[in-house]
Design a protein around this motif. Structure first.
Motif, PDB file in Angstrom:
ATOM      1  N   ILE A   1      43.475  42.296  38.865  1.00  0.00           N
ATOM      2  CA  ILE A   1      42.992  43.532  39.486  1.00  0.00           C
ATOM      3  C   ILE A   1      42.647  44.568  38.417  1.00  0.00           C
ATOM      4  CG2 ILE A   1      43.721  45.510  40.898  1.00  0.00           C
ATOM      5  CD1 ILE A   1      42.965  43.163  42.584  1.00  0.00           C
ATOM      6  N   ASN A   2      43.491  44.709  37.408  1.00  0.00           N
ATOM      7  CA  ASN A   2      43.213  45.681  36.342  1.00  0.00           C
ATOM      8  C   ASN A   2      41.945  45.337  35.573  1.00  0.00           C
ATOM      9  OD1 ASN A   2      45.342  47.436  36.789  1.00  0.00           O
ATOM     10  ND2 ASN A   2      46.742  46.256  35.522  1.00  0.00           N
ATOM     11  N   ILE A   3      41.686  44.068  35.365  1.00  0.00           N
ATOM     12  CA  ILE A   3      40.457  43.652  34.683  1.00  0.00           C
ATOM     13  C   ILE A   3      39.246  43.945  35.553  1.00  0.00           C
ATOM     14  CG2 ILE A   3      39.172  41.633  33.854  1.00  0.00           C
ATOM     15  CD1 ILE A   3      41.933  40.486  32.963  1.00  0.00           C
ATOM     16  N   LEU A   4      39.360  43.709  36.852  1.00  0.00           N
ATOM     17  CA  LEU A   4      38.227  43.903  37.755  1.00  0.00           C
ATOM     18  C   LEU A   4      37.931  45.375  38.039  1.00  0.00           C
ATOM     19  CD1 LEU A   4      38.776  40.993  40.284  1.00  0.00           C
ATOM     20  CD2 LEU A   4      37.027  41.163  38.497  1.00  0.00           C
ATOM     21  N   LYS A   5      38.818  46.277  37.662  1.00  0.00           N
ATOM     22  CA  LYS A   5      38.549  47.701  37.845  1.00  0.00           C
ATOM     23  C   LYS A   5      37.357  48.153  37.019  1.00  0.00           C
ATOM     24  CE  LYS A   5      43.122  49.303  39.140  1.00  0.00           C
ATOM     25  NZ  LYS A   5      44.306  50.088  38.731  1.00  0.00           N
ATOM     26  N   ASN A   6      37.072  47.440  35.928  1.00  0.00           N
ATOM     27  CA  ASN A   6      35.943  47.797  35.065  1.00  0.00           C
ATOM     28  C   ASN A   6      34.615  47.285  35.590  1.00  0.00           C
ATOM     29  OD1 ASN A   6      37.721  49.024  33.266  1.00  0.00           O
ATOM     30  ND2 ASN A   6      38.066  47.120  32.169  1.00  0.00           N
ATOM     31  N   GLY A   7      34.628  46.432  36.601  1.00  0.00           N
ATOM     32  CA  GLY A   7      33.398  45.892  37.176  1.00  0.00           C
ATOM     33  C   GLY A   7      33.575  44.437  37.539  1.00  0.00           C
ATOM     34  N   GLY A   8      32.620  43.910  38.270  1.00  0.00           N
ATOM     35  CA  GLY A   8      32.681  42.532  38.731  1.00  0.00           C
ATOM     36  C   GLY A   8      32.415  41.537  37.610  1.00  0.00           C
ATOM     37  N   LEU A   9      33.056  40.377  37.714  1.00  0.00           N
ATOM     38  CA  LEU A   9      32.903  39.317  36.728  1.00  0.00           C
ATOM     39  C   LEU A   9      32.782  37.973  37.425  1.00  0.00           C
ATOM     40  CD1 LEU A   9      35.777  40.339  34.274  1.00  0.00           C
ATOM     41  CD2 LEU A   9      33.347  40.660  33.894  1.00  0.00           C
TER      42      LEU A   9
END
Length: 76
Positions: free
Chosen positions: A22-30
């Motif tokens: 979740i913390n990684i995806l806060k910066n945008g979709g991957l």
């Protein structure tokens, strides 16, 4: 494996790993591959693709993420 037990350390449970996702995806979709690379950079040990897929399934079931044409994003 989702929750910590006597055998599974709290840091190795799917709930803990999912918080990193979740913390990684806060910066945008991957994409799934990009997410695996970023997760392995931030997590203290390498995560397998199978474990990441279990985390993605868990987060999708509880409604925290969605899939937009193979791009995984946070469900707002």
């Amino acid at each position: 494996m989702i929750m910590p037990t006597k055998i599974i350390q709290p840091v190795d449970s799917l709930v803990s790993i999912s918080s990193y996702v979740i913390n990684i995806l806060k910066n945008g979709g991957l994409t799934l591959d990009e997410l695996l690379i970023e997760l392995n950079k931030k997590y203290y040990k390498n995560i397998s693709l199978d474990t990441l897929i279990l985390c993605i399934d868990f987060l999708f079931i509880i409604g925290k993420i969605r899939d937009d044409n193979e791009i995984i994003t946070i469900n707002i």
